[in-house]
Design an enzyme around this catalytic site. Structure first.
Site, PDB file in Angstrom:
ATOM      1  N   ASN A   1      -1.893  -2.507  -5.631  1.00 20.97           N
ATOM      2  CA  ASN A   1      -0.950  -3.633  -5.590  1.00 20.97           C
ATOM      3  C   ASN A   1      -1.710  -4.884  -5.994  1.00 20.97           C
ATOM      4  OD1 ASN A   1      -1.228  -2.826  -2.230  1.00 20.97           O
ATOM      5  ND2 ASN A   1      -2.178  -4.713  -2.947  1.00 20.97           N
TER       6      ASN A   1
ATOM      7  N   CYS B   1       0.786  -1.244   0.000  1.00 20.71           N
ATOM      8  CA  CYS B   1       0.000   0.000   0.000  1.00 20.71           C
ATOM      9  C   CYS B   1       0.812   1.286   0.000  1.00 20.71           C
ATOM     10  CB  CYS B   1      -0.925   0.007   1.219  1.00 20.71           C
ATOM     11  SG  CYS B   1      -2.083  -1.373   1.286  1.00 20.71           S
TER      12      CYS B   1
ATOM     13  N   HIS C   1      -2.851   6.558   4.300  1.00 18.73           N
ATOM     14  CA  HIS C   1      -1.773   5.596   4.551  1.00 18.73           C
ATOM     15  C   HIS C   1      -0.392   6.113   4.152  1.00 18.73           C
ATOM     16  CE1 HIS C   1      -0.701   1.035   4.845  1.00 18.73           C
ATOM     17  NE2 HIS C   1      -0.278   1.762   5.872  1.00 18.73           N
TER      18      HIS C   1
ATOM     19  N   HIS D   1      -9.605  -4.158   0.461  1.00 20.26           N
ATOM     20  CA  HIS D   1      -8.710  -4.595   1.535  1.00 20.26           C
ATOM     21  C   HIS D   1      -9.533  -5.263   2.640  1.00 20.26           C
ATOM     22  CE1 HIS D   1      -5.568  -4.403   4.609  1.00 20.26           C
ATOM     23  NE2 HIS D   1      -4.727  -3.884   3.729  1.00 20.26           N
TER      24      HIS D   1
ATOM     25  N   LYS E   1       0.013 -10.144  -3.601  1.00 18.77           N
ATOM     26  CA  LYS E   1       0.361  -8.918  -2.885  1.00 18.77           C
ATOM     27  C   LYS E   1       1.576  -9.154  -1.990  1.00 18.77           C
ATOM     28  CE  LYS E   1      -1.309  -5.875   0.799  1.00 18.77           C
ATOM     29  NZ  LYS E   1      -2.433  -5.493   1.673  1.00 18.77           N
TER      30      LYS E   1
END
Length: 573
Positions: free
Chosen positions: A298, A93, A149, A239, A315
């Site tokens: 991702n 991320c 993030h 997510h 990932k």
């Protein structure tokens, strides 16, 4: 009565109540007739830019890649625009988001290792000009909705201090979709939904995908389309945690695997959110002069329902399944539409590309690693990009079979690194789980489907693939082409000489939400940051004895959380 009805329509849509109930199918595609490859009329003003980023959406998790998940909006937007089928992102991320907003590789931001965790005194470098700041200089209004993030330990790190006029979303990496709670370890939990620089307690209970789409529609409803707009929508979806409104789960009730079922429902909900945003662009007069960019951040997390099939890996890995992105551009301004582009594009390229579209300029002094790829996307020209540094992580150097000798004395192959030059891709160190994992359609019960993913038997530390001829990374050519290996190792060494030190500080106990009213948020001032850096560099002994006594409890807590962070939390992404 008619005036009241008109007012109600706009008001309800702005608040999001009407935006989830479409009266007509196919509204996303309703717009001006498109003339295939005919050149579009140049925009009378800088275009509105809408950048939509999804979280953990796998390469196989979109309809136009043959998925079992329904994504009619994404399929249609991509079909009418330009599909980017040689598009690369980062495997986790924070790196992808940092490269999008700075146009720089991780080695040039100090974020080479892992992600920024909630208790780390770390954020996007404050001395680097961000994409929204550049767009503000070009006269744009800038708005962000969704997942940040990129650090928040100081107020200067917040989205509204890094170029966004408004912000609604979460600061950390993952939250509950309804309660917006996030735990960074046992007992370290807090609320994380913010509007501007304030905690948005009153918005709790609304499903984040819907909330973010509603806010995006509200921004469009209240903005003058004569003024250029940059809208960055960074969905939390898909997510973990795997949570979806019941009506979307019902569509996939026959899907045997529970995780895949929930994941599919979340993807379809996100697809409808994109439809609502696109409809709002048309309803409020933005669409004809807009550029919509869709990107994943991702690869998909395969043990959480995602799929990157037929690519290798997932990932968190540097195999294609971790770094090959979903991406397309949809815009009436494209000169060549309804096509697939195989031009090499990387997530750092959006910075100079969008600044150029906005009428701004970039120069070598900006230190960018990205290229302006708009001519390649819009006109079908060759991409100016010929190579990609996927990353060099000097802290992840534990590959047992790697060594400097194994890298011809040029490169320590124990270090995790990956690079693409032309048609060649080289990986060193431990690139992560490397299986080819089909979509998880089997029924889920303990020990069944997630065991399909196995760690490959790694007895080497260098891999070489002709990624153009072998996009699934099935034929390792490192033994056959030592000349190419040597060349790419030298290129890694060249890049490494330009790298800045990794910034990955230990967790700070003062970040605990209990010290911030139960919510995640900034906890440090500039002076406190300097103090933390001095302590990390071993200069804490210069402090007065009285000050050390005063902070005795904090020091002990800090030491404890350092150990907790490194031992228990280092692999939590």
């Amino acid at each position: 009565m008619h005036a009241l009805s008109g007012f109600s329509l706009v008001s309800l849509l702005s608040l999001g109540y009407l935006s989830w109930d479409w009266a007509k199918p196919g509204l996303v595609a309703d717009g001006p007739a498109e003339a295939g490859d005919q050149p579009s009329v140049a925009p009378p003003q800088p275009p509105h830019i809408i950048f939509i980023l999804t979280d953990d959406q796998g390469y196989h998790d979109v309809g136009y890649h043959g998925s079992d998940i329904e994504t009619p909006t994404l399929d249609r937007l991509a079909a009418e625009g330009v599909k980017l089928e040689n598009y690369y992102i980062q495997p986790i991320c924070t790196p992808s988001r940092s490269q999008l907003l700075t146009g720089r590789y991780q080695i040039h931001t100090g974020l080479q290792h892992s992600i920024i965790r909630p208790r780390q005194p770390n954020c996007l470098p404050l001395d680097q000009v961000t994409l929204p700041q550049k767009l503000q200089e070009a006269g744009y209004s800038t708005h962000m909705v969704g997942k940040w993030h990129l650090g928040f330990y100081r107020k200067e790190c917040l989205p509204t201090r890094r170029g966004f006029d408004t912000f609604l979303g979460s600061l950390t990496g993952n939250v509950d979709y309804y309660t917006y709670d996030n735990c960074d370890g046992p007992g370290v939990c807090g609320f994380d939904l913010h509007e501007g620089e304030s905690v948005a307690w009153g918005l709790s209970g609304q499903y984040s995908t819907m909330l973010y789409a509603q806010r995006a529609s509200h921004i469009l409803a209240s903005h003058n389309p004569q003024n250029p707009l940059f809208l960055y929508v960074a969905f939390q979806a898909v997510h973990t945690p795997l949570q979806s409104p019941r009506e979307y789960l019902y569509r996939y009730r026959t899907m045997g695997n529970v995780a895949r079922r929930k994941y599919a429902a979340m993807v379809t909900c996100m697809d409808e959110a994109v439809r609502n945003i696109t409809w709002a662009l048309k309803r409020y007069g933005f669409y004809n002069n807009s550029v919509i960019i869709f990107s994943s951040d991702n690869g998909g997390q395969t043990f959480s329902g995602g799929s990157n099939w037929p690519l290798r890996g997932r990932k968190g890995t540097y195999w294609e399944g971790g770094v090959r992105g979903l991406g397309f551009v949809h815009s009436p301004l494209l000169k060549k539409k309804r096509r697939t582009s195989r031009a090499l594009v990387h997530i750092t390229d959006w910075y100079p590309t969008l600044v150029g579209l906005a009428g701004g300029t970039t120069s070598a002094a900006d230190g960018l690693d990205g290229y302006d790829v708009w001519p390649a996307i819009s006109e079908g020209r060759a991409s100016p990009r010929t190579e990609i540094l996927h990353n060099i992580d000097p802290l992840y150097n534990h590959a047992r079979h790697g060594s400097l000798e194994g890298g011809f004395g040029i490169w320590n192959t124990a270090v995790q690194a990956a690079i693409r030059v032309g048609e060649w891709k080289l990986l060193t160190g431990d690139p992560g789980y490397g299986d080819w994992i089909p979509p998880q359609t089997l029924a889920s019960f303990p020990g069944s489907w997630w065991n399909l993913e196995r760690m490959a038997s790694i007895r080497q530390a260098v891999w070489l693939f002709n990624i153009s001829a072998d996009p699934y990374e099935r034929e390792d050519l490192a033994g056959q082409r030592p000349d190419v290996v040597r060349t790419l190792l030298a290129r890694l060494a060249d890049y490494n000489r330009t790298a800045i030190p990794v910034r990955y500080p230990a967790a700070n106990p003062r970040a605990h939400p209990d010290f911030n009213g139960g919510a995640w948020g900034p906890w440090a001032s500039e002076e406190e940051e300097e103090e933390e850096e001095e302590e990390e560099e071993g200069r804490a002994r210069s402090f007065s004895r009285g000050r050390r006594k005063k902070k005795c409890k904090i020091c002990k807590l800090r030491s404890f959380f350092r150990k907790l962070n490194t031992r228990l939390m280092s692999h939590r992404i």
